[in-house]
Scaffold this motif. Structure first.
Motif, PDB file in Angstrom:
ATOM      1  N   LYS A  50     -12.730   2.591 -83.412  1.00 50.35           N
ATOM      2  CA  LYS A  50     -12.395   1.198 -83.080  1.00 50.35           C
ATOM      3  C   LYS A  50     -11.153   1.087 -82.200  1.00 50.35           C
ATOM      4  O   LYS A  50     -11.071   0.211 -81.347  1.00 50.35           O
ATOM      5  CB  LYS A  50     -12.218   0.371 -84.358  1.00 50.35           C
ATOM      6  CG  LYS A  50     -13.489   0.192 -85.143  1.00 50.35           C
ATOM      7  CD  LYS A  50     -14.514  -0.582 -84.356  1.00 50.35           C
ATOM      8  CE  LYS A  50     -15.790  -0.780 -85.144  1.00 50.35           C
ATOM      9  NZ  LYS A  50     -16.821  -1.420 -84.330  1.00 50.35           N
ATOM     10  N   THR A  51     -10.174   1.960 -82.397  1.00 51.99           N
ATOM     11  CA  THR A  51      -8.990   1.918 -81.545  1.00 51.99           C
ATOM     12  C   THR A  51      -9.391   2.157 -80.087  1.00 51.99           C
ATOM     13  O   THR A  51      -8.937   1.465 -79.186  1.00 51.99           O
ATOM     14  CB  THR A  51      -7.940   2.953 -81.998  1.00 51.99           C
ATOM     15  OG1 THR A  51      -7.556   2.645 -83.335  1.00 51.99           O
ATOM     16  CG2 THR A  51      -6.722   2.952 -81.098  1.00 51.99           C
ATOM     17  N   ASN A  54     -11.185  -0.897 -78.764  1.00 52.79           N
ATOM     18  CA  ASN A  54     -10.231  -1.966 -78.461  1.00 52.79           C
ATOM     19  C   ASN A  54      -9.462  -1.678 -77.172  1.00 52.79           C
ATOM     20  O   ASN A  54      -9.238  -2.578 -76.361  1.00 52.79           O
ATOM     21  CB  ASN A  54      -9.252  -2.155 -79.622  1.00 52.79           C
ATOM     22  CG  ASN A  54      -9.903  -2.768 -80.837  1.00 52.79           C
ATOM     23  OD1 ASN A  54     -11.010  -3.307 -80.773  1.00 52.79           O
ATOM     24  ND2 ASN A  54      -9.227  -2.687 -81.966  1.00 52.79           N
ATOM     25  N   GLN A  57     -11.684  -2.429 -74.210  1.00 50.20           N
ATOM     26  CA  GLN A  57     -11.794  -3.871 -73.983  1.00 50.20           C
ATOM     27  C   GLN A  57     -10.502  -4.417 -73.362  1.00 50.20           C
ATOM     28  O   GLN A  57     -10.546  -5.220 -72.441  1.00 50.20           O
ATOM     29  CB  GLN A  57     -12.111  -4.588 -75.293  1.00 50.20           C
ATOM     30  CG  GLN A  57     -12.478  -6.042 -75.111  1.00 50.20           C
ATOM     31  CD  GLN A  57     -12.998  -6.680 -76.387  1.00 50.20           C
ATOM     32  OE1 GLN A  57     -13.356  -6.000 -77.341  1.00 50.20           O
ATOM     33  NE2 GLN A  57     -13.030  -7.992 -76.405  1.00 50.20           N
ATOM     34  N   PHE A 153      -6.854  -2.403 -85.560  1.00 51.10           N
ATOM     35  CA  PHE A 153      -6.983  -3.722 -86.185  1.00 51.10           C
ATOM     36  C   PHE A 153      -5.736  -4.144 -86.954  1.00 51.10           C
ATOM     37  O   PHE A 153      -5.358  -5.316 -86.929  1.00 51.10           O
ATOM     38  CB  PHE A 153      -8.216  -3.781 -87.080  1.00 51.10           C
ATOM     39  CG  PHE A 153      -9.497  -3.812 -86.305  1.00 51.10           C
ATOM     40  CD1 PHE A 153      -9.738  -4.795 -85.368  1.00 51.10           C
ATOM     41  CD2 PHE A 153     -10.454  -2.832 -86.490  1.00 51.10           C
ATOM     42  CE1 PHE A 153     -10.903  -4.826 -84.623  1.00 51.10           C
ATOM     43  CE2 PHE A 153     -11.626  -2.853 -85.760  1.00 51.10           C
ATOM     44  CZ  PHE A 153     -11.851  -3.847 -84.822  1.00 51.10           C
ATOM     45  N   LEU A 156      -3.349  -5.334 -84.286  1.00 51.61           N
ATOM     46  CA  LEU A 156      -3.817  -6.580 -83.665  1.00 51.61           C
ATOM     47  C   LEU A 156      -3.653  -7.765 -84.602  1.00 51.61           C
ATOM     48  O   LEU A 156      -3.370  -8.883 -84.159  1.00 51.61           O
ATOM     49  CB  LEU A 156      -5.284  -6.459 -83.244  1.00 51.61           C
ATOM     50  CG  LEU A 156      -5.577  -5.594 -82.033  1.00 51.61           C
ATOM     51  CD1 LEU A 156      -7.075  -5.544 -81.777  1.00 51.61           C
ATOM     52  CD2 LEU A 156      -4.843  -6.100 -80.803  1.00 51.61           C
ATOM     53  N   GLU A 171     -15.474 -10.889 -84.311  1.00 49.92           N
ATOM     54  CA  GLU A 171     -15.436 -10.276 -82.982  1.00 49.92           C
ATOM     55  C   GLU A 171     -14.773 -11.195 -81.956  1.00 49.92           C
ATOM     56  O   GLU A 171     -14.143 -10.730 -81.009  1.00 49.92           O
ATOM     57  CB  GLU A 171     -16.825  -9.828 -82.519  1.00 49.92           C
ATOM     58  CG  GLU A 171     -17.859 -10.929 -82.447  1.00 49.92           C
ATOM     59  CD  GLU A 171     -18.661 -11.146 -83.729  1.00 49.92           C
ATOM     60  OE1 GLU A 171     -19.724 -11.775 -83.625  1.00 49.92           O
ATOM     61  OE2 GLU A 171     -18.250 -10.711 -84.811  1.00 49.92           O
ATOM     62  N   THR A 174     -11.032 -10.832 -82.604  1.00 45.83           N
ATOM     63  CA  THR A 174     -10.559  -9.568 -82.028  1.00 45.83           C
ATOM     64  C   THR A 174     -10.420  -9.687 -80.518  1.00 45.83           C
ATOM     65  O   THR A 174      -9.398  -9.274 -79.947  1.00 45.83           O
ATOM     66  CB  THR A 174     -11.517  -8.414 -82.391  1.00 45.83           C
ATOM     67  OG1 THR A 174     -11.514  -8.256 -83.812  1.00 45.83           O
ATOM     68  CG2 THR A 174     -11.098  -7.113 -81.724  1.00 45.83           C
ATOM     69  N   LEU A 178      -7.011  -9.255 -78.408  1.00 45.08           N
ATOM     70  CA  LEU A 178      -6.895  -8.273 -77.323  1.00 45.08           C
ATOM     71  C   LEU A 178      -6.441  -8.937 -76.028  1.00 45.08           C
ATOM     72  O   LEU A 178      -5.690  -8.344 -75.253  1.00 45.08           O
ATOM     73  CB  LEU A 178      -8.224  -7.537 -77.123  1.00 45.08           C
ATOM     74  CG  LEU A 178      -8.536  -6.513 -78.208  1.00 45.08           C
ATOM     75  CD1 LEU A 178      -9.996  -6.069 -78.136  1.00 45.08           C
ATOM     76  CD2 LEU A 178      -7.606  -5.313 -78.102  1.00 45.08           C
TER      77      LEU A 178
END
Length: 192
Positions: A50-51, A54, A57, A153, A156, A171, A174, A178
């Motif tokens: 996930k890092t 992210n 993105q 997360f 964030l 989502e 998130t 971001l």
């Protein structure tokens, strides 16, 4: 003609879960995180899971605003390292962060100096990475350090915004965090 960010790059040198050399010219920009975790250890590369999602993105936001500094959408095109090189995760270590005393050893700081010596822009992600910034600036006064929360997360979620909290889907929250993270990075960059 394809731009630099559209070209398929070969896999960069990734000697382990804490470090990725990246590709020239992108690797003059570095991202420093705290410590490799379980995903990085499993994948044997930094910013996995996930890092990494992210960061990819966030690179979309950064690239739109500053293609001169962020011309690749591939996180591993950039230099990536961690404030501490050995993986830490709850299952095997009982903690997911390195201790301050581990990060601030002369040997660890020397490793970081060597990994980042030819970078000019360094994004320090999270408190552990930011703690090494002052040590590194003493050695590399030409650096332009940028500070931001960690892009995982937990980091964030430190971005508090009433408008974000009202978004119905996780989502969407998130993505909004971001965008804020990216804006904080952009605000600290030198002018083009």
């Amino acid at each position: 003609m394809k731009s630099l960010h559209d070209k398929q790059l070969p896999r960069p040198r990734i000697p382990g879960p804490h470090y990725c050399e990246g590709h020239a010219p992108f690797n003059r920009t570095a991202f420093v995180f705290s410590v490799p975790g379980a995903e990085e250890e499993k994948e044997k590369m930094p910013v996995a899971g996930k890092t990494g999602d992210n960061l990819k993105q966030a690179l979309g936001y950064l690239q739109k605003a500053r293609p001169d500094l962020f011309s690749s959408m591939d996180p591993h095109a950039y230099r990536i390292t961690n404030a501490f090189s050995e993986p830490r995760h709850m299952k095997d270590h009982g903690r997911s962060e390195a201790k301050w005393s581990e990060i601030n050893t002369p040997a660890n700081l020397e490793r970081l100096w060597q990994e980042l010596e030819d970078c000019t822009l360094v994004v320090l992600c999270g408190a552990k990475a930011q703690s090494i910034g002052k040590h590194l600036l003493d050695r590399f006064p030409v650096w332009h350090p940028v500070t931001a929360p960690h892009i995982g997360f937990r980091g964030l979620n430190t971005i508090k915004d009433v408008a974000i909290r009202t978004l119905p889907k996780p989502e969407d929250r998130t993505a909004a965090r971001l965008a804020v993270w990216s804006q904080r990075v952009l605000e600290q960059l030198p002018r083009p």
